[in-house]
Design an enzyme around this catalytic site. Structure first.
Site, PDB file in Angstrom:
ATOM      1  N   GLU A  30       9.497  -0.466 -82.039  1.00 57.69           N
ATOM      2  CA  GLU A  30       9.865   0.809 -81.392  1.00 57.69           C
ATOM      3  C   GLU A  30       9.702   0.666 -79.893  1.00 57.69           C
ATOM      4  O   GLU A  30       8.683   0.158 -79.416  1.00 57.69           O
ATOM      5  CB  GLU A  30       8.968   1.974 -81.842  1.00 57.69           C
ATOM      6  CG  GLU A  30       9.242   2.482 -83.222  1.00 57.69           C
ATOM      7  CD  GLU A  30       8.397   3.693 -83.606  1.00 57.69           C
ATOM      8  OE1 GLU A  30       7.980   4.459 -82.703  1.00 57.69           O
ATOM      9  OE2 GLU A  30       8.144   3.853 -84.809  1.00 57.69           O
TER      10      GLU A  30
ATOM     11  N   ARG B 294      15.911  -0.300 -88.729  1.00 62.21           N
ATOM     12  CA  ARG B 294      14.575  -0.003 -89.262  1.00 62.21           C
ATOM     13  C   ARG B 294      14.523   1.473 -89.631  1.00 62.21           C
ATOM     14  O   ARG B 294      14.633   2.340 -88.761  1.00 62.21           O
ATOM     15  CB  ARG B 294      13.505  -0.332 -88.207  1.00 62.21           C
ATOM     16  CG  ARG B 294      12.129   0.067 -88.667  1.00 62.21           C
ATOM     17  CD  ARG B 294      11.020  -0.243 -87.686  1.00 62.21           C
ATOM     18  NE  ARG B 294       9.816   0.342 -88.225  1.00 62.21           N
ATOM     19  CZ  ARG B 294       8.988   1.150 -87.566  1.00 62.21           C
ATOM     20  NH1 ARG B 294       9.184   1.437 -86.294  1.00 62.21           N
ATOM     21  NH2 ARG B 294       7.944   1.651 -88.177  1.00 62.21           N
TER      22      ARG B 294
ATOM     23  N   HIS C 142       5.737   5.922 -93.136  1.00 58.05           N
ATOM     24  CA  HIS C 142       5.793   6.460 -91.774  1.00 58.05           C
ATOM     25  C   HIS C 142       5.238   7.885 -91.846  1.00 58.05           C
ATOM     26  O   HIS C 142       5.940   8.868 -91.596  1.00 58.05           O
ATOM     27  CB  HIS C 142       7.232   6.403 -91.252  1.00 58.05           C
ATOM     28  CG  HIS C 142       7.356   6.422 -89.752  1.00 58.05           C
ATOM     29  ND1 HIS C 142       8.009   5.437 -89.036  1.00 58.05           N
ATOM     30  CD2 HIS C 142       6.925   7.312 -88.839  1.00 58.05           C
ATOM     31  CE1 HIS C 142       7.975   5.739 -87.743  1.00 58.05           C
ATOM     32  NE2 HIS C 142       7.319   6.871 -87.597  1.00 58.05           N
TER      33      HIS C 142
ATOM     34  N   GLU D  75       2.233   2.503 -87.431  1.00 54.61           N
ATOM     35  CA  GLU D  75       1.212   3.021 -86.505  1.00 54.61           C
ATOM     36  C   GLU D  75       0.012   3.664 -87.209  1.00 54.61           C
ATOM     37  O   GLU D  75      -0.249   4.867 -87.048  1.00 54.61           O
ATOM     38  CB  GLU D  75       1.844   4.023 -85.538  1.00 54.61           C
ATOM     39  CG  GLU D  75       2.938   3.429 -84.689  1.00 54.61           C
ATOM     40  CD  GLU D  75       3.432   4.362 -83.586  1.00 54.61           C
ATOM     41  OE1 GLU D  75       3.076   5.549 -83.591  1.00 54.61           O
ATOM     42  OE2 GLU D  75       4.158   3.894 -82.704  1.00 54.61           O
TER      43      GLU D  75
ATOM     44  N   ASN E 196       5.004  -1.462 -81.497  1.00 51.52           N
ATOM     45  CA  ASN E 196       5.578  -0.228 -80.959  1.00 51.52           C
ATOM     46  C   ASN E 196       4.916   0.019 -79.618  1.00 51.52           C
ATOM     47  O   ASN E 196       3.683   0.115 -79.539  1.00 51.52           O
ATOM     48  CB  ASN E 196       5.287   0.964 -81.869  1.00 51.52           C
ATOM     49  CG  ASN E 196       5.989   0.872 -83.219  1.00 51.52           C
ATOM     50  OD1 ASN E 196       6.684  -0.101 -83.515  1.00 51.52           O
ATOM     51  ND2 ASN E 196       5.806   1.896 -84.036  1.00 51.52           N
TER      52      ASN E 196
ATOM     53  N   TYR F  80       5.063   2.384 -75.986  1.00 48.05           N
ATOM     54  CA  TYR F  80       5.614   3.478 -75.179  1.00 48.05           C
ATOM     55  C   TYR F  80       5.059   3.503 -73.757  1.00 48.05           C
ATOM     56  O   TYR F  80       5.800   3.666 -72.812  1.00 48.05           O
ATOM     57  CB  TYR F  80       5.396   4.832 -75.878  1.00 48.05           C
ATOM     58  CG  TYR F  80       6.306   4.951 -77.085  1.00 48.05           C
ATOM     59  CD1 TYR F  80       7.617   5.374 -76.939  1.00 48.05           C
ATOM     60  CD2 TYR F  80       5.871   4.556 -78.356  1.00 48.05           C
ATOM     61  CE1 TYR F  80       8.487   5.430 -78.023  1.00 48.05           C
ATOM     62  CE2 TYR F  80       6.742   4.609 -79.447  1.00 48.05           C
ATOM     63  CZ  TYR F  80       8.043   5.043 -79.266  1.00 48.05           C
ATOM     64  OH  TYR F  80       8.906   5.083 -80.326  1.00 48.05           O
TER      65      TYR F  80
HETATM   66  C1  FCB Z   1       5.950   6.847 -82.396  1.00 48.94           C
HETATM   67  C2  FCB Z   1       6.332   7.195 -83.833  1.00 48.94           C
HETATM   68  C3  FCB Z   1       7.761   7.671 -83.975  1.00 48.94           C
HETATM   69  C4  FCB Z   1       8.152   8.594 -82.848  1.00 48.94           C
HETATM   70  C5  FCB Z   1       7.866   7.945 -81.521  1.00 48.94           C
HETATM   71  C6  FCB Z   1       8.298   8.775 -80.337  1.00 48.94           C
HETATM   72  O1  FCB Z   1       4.574   6.954 -82.245  1.00 48.94           O
HETATM   73  O2  FCB Z   1       6.154   6.063 -84.653  1.00 48.94           O
HETATM   74  O3  FCB Z   1       7.896   8.280 -85.237  1.00 48.94           O
HETATM   75  O4  FCB Z   1       7.482   9.789 -82.986  1.00 48.94           O
HETATM   76  O5  FCB Z   1       6.491   7.698 -81.419  1.00 48.94           O
END
Ligand code: FCB
Length: 449
Positions: A352, A80, A124, A169, A290, A292
């Site tokens: 992600e 990607r 992006h 995002e 995505n 985190y």
């Molecule tokens: C996400 C973004 C990516 C990178 C990661 C750590 O929010 O999509 O570009 O910055 O975080």
């Protein structure tokens, strides 16, 4: 980290890695590329923590063949990447800049020759600066411009890109870029940034139609999600949690899946024109997720301009970004998506997932990153559990292949499976690369496990 063997993933599960154009390419003026909002932002004093810019980044523009070879060595079946709009249309409008598209043509062919599916994100966050000068995503016309750019890109690459992702995002872009101004274009509009949400979603819907006209490949969007943990049990805390849930997790998903906008305090719906919600709800084939970390929320102080307070979550290990490492949040999130959207939810790919640590080569030049291995192990097990829970998850893309230019953090946060020396641009696979390579190899049909 668990010592139990990693459970098997379904046959055909898509193993991949993710990057984005502005974070790795460099070559800021090559082949007629125009400036983006991130070039402008990085060159404004005080915006980037180490005063760096993405002008050279990982120099992927010139080293893409080496990077594709690294992916082939890892054994991923998909990559990607994102396409820089200012390479394709340097001013954001008008005919395609053929020389700019040539780079992606070469990259896509290199990937296909290595047996890797090209997964292309159209946006992006690198808006051509002339479009920002005309109002950026606050201007409805940007949505139409985005669809034109999608058309030009798919005309050139539509026969070879295997999965299209329209936007990356849109929530983070709206909130950090236009809400609180810590990302480009650096505007501080708080809830007056709502038109940015609507125009991005409209641009997505118009781009879906443009892509369908030029390519038979599936189409997706990549949203950022964060499970909400309400701290406190007052009615005000619960209301704050619901407001944050609506903003972060539902604003960019409810309308996509045909439900219109969620209730949100302070949002002015006057930018929504007749027919927009139908355009936005055009069917997509995959939802990119995505993930985190979860977010702690409680009731706001009385004088707060926001209807919630964000608070750190205790009890988790933390990455170099100080983000909590919470694989349980990924399983919870995937279950929440299934429970909330039911049959309207398309198949999911994790587009992600990854972590930053302060990885340093040792005296022999080796880079050991056991925390990243533990992170990936935990998150992959969470995905596997969600599949067992009945959620249709088809793939997992690690953020990121390479250490890269992490937006407002510059070069200070390393997310890569591969270490990059920012003086020589030399690439060194970390121990997480070897760990993931072995895991992917063991998951191939016919491998002895
Ligand atoms: C996400 C973004 C990516 C990178 C990661 C750590 O929010 O999509 O570009 O910055 O975080």
């Amino acid at each position: 980290m668990s010592t139990a063997p990693m459970p098997e993933f379904p046959a055909g599960f898509r193993w991949g890695v993710s990057t984005s154009a502005h974070q790795i390419e460099g070559a800021a003026t090559a082949a007629g590329r125009g400036p983006s909002i991130w070039d402008t932002f990085a060159h404004s004093p005080g915006r980037i923590s180490d005063d760096s810019s993405g002008a050279v980044a990982c120099d992927h523009y010139h080293r893409y063949a080496e990077d594709v070879a690294l992916m082939a060595g890892l054994g991923v079946c998909a990559y990607r990447f994102s396409i820089a709009w200012p390479r394709v249309q340097p001013g954001g409008t008008g005919p395609a800049n053929t020389a700019g598209l040539d780079f992606y043509d070469r990259l896509v062919d290199e990937l296909l020759a290595a047996g890797i599916d090209p997964v292309a994100t159209l946006y992006h966050w690198d808006l051509p600066q002339p479009l920002e000068d005309a109002g950026g995503w606050l201007n409805r016309d940007t949505a139409t411009r985005f669809a034109d750019y999608a058309d030009l890109t798919a005309t050139r690459l539509g026969d070879r890109v295997r999965l299209w992702i329209t936007l990356n995002e849109p929530f983070i872009h709206m909130s950090l870029g236009y809400g609180i101004g810590t990302h480009a274009p650096g505007r501080m509009l708080l809830f007056d940034a709502f038109p940015v949400a609507h125009h991005q979603l409209l641009g997505h819907g118009l781009a879906v139609a443009a892509l369908r006209a030029r390519s038979t490949s599936p189409v997706a969007i990549a949203n950022n999600y964060s499970p909400v943990r309400v701290l406190g049990d007052s009615a005000a805390d619960r209301a704050a949690g619901a407001a944050y849930e609506a903003l972060h997790n539902r604003l960019f998903t409810d309308p996509l899946l045909g439900r219109g906008y969620p209730e949100l305090p302070g949002f002015d719906p006057s930018v929504i024109h007749a027919g927009d919600l139908d355009t936005i709800a055009a069917p997509i084939d995959v939802l990119g997720v995505n993930y985190y970390n979860p977010t702690g929320v409680r009731a706001a102080e009385e004088d707060s301009p926001l209807p919630f307070d964000l608070v750190g979550l205790d009890g988790y290990p933390r990455t170099a970004f100080d983000w909590p490492v919470a694989p349980d949040g990924l399983r919870e999130l995937l279950g929440w998506l299934r429970d909330t959207y039911g049959d309207a939810l398309p198949p999911i790919e994790i587009t992600e997932s990854g972590c930053a640590y302060d990885d340093v080569p040792d005296a022999d030049g080796q880079v050991a990153d056991p925390d990243r291995i533990a992170y990936l192990d935990g998150h992959l097990r969470a995905v596997r559990s969600a599949i067992d829970d009945g959620v249709d998850v088809r793939g997992y893309f690690v953020w990121s292949l390479l250490d890269n230019w992490e937006w407002a953090e510059g070069f200070t946060k390393r997310f890569g499976l591969v270490h990059v020396d920012y003086v020589t641009r030399a690439r060194t696979p970390k121990s997480s690369y070897t760990w993931l390579r072995d895991l992917i190899a063991a998951s191939r049909p016919g491998s002895a496990r």
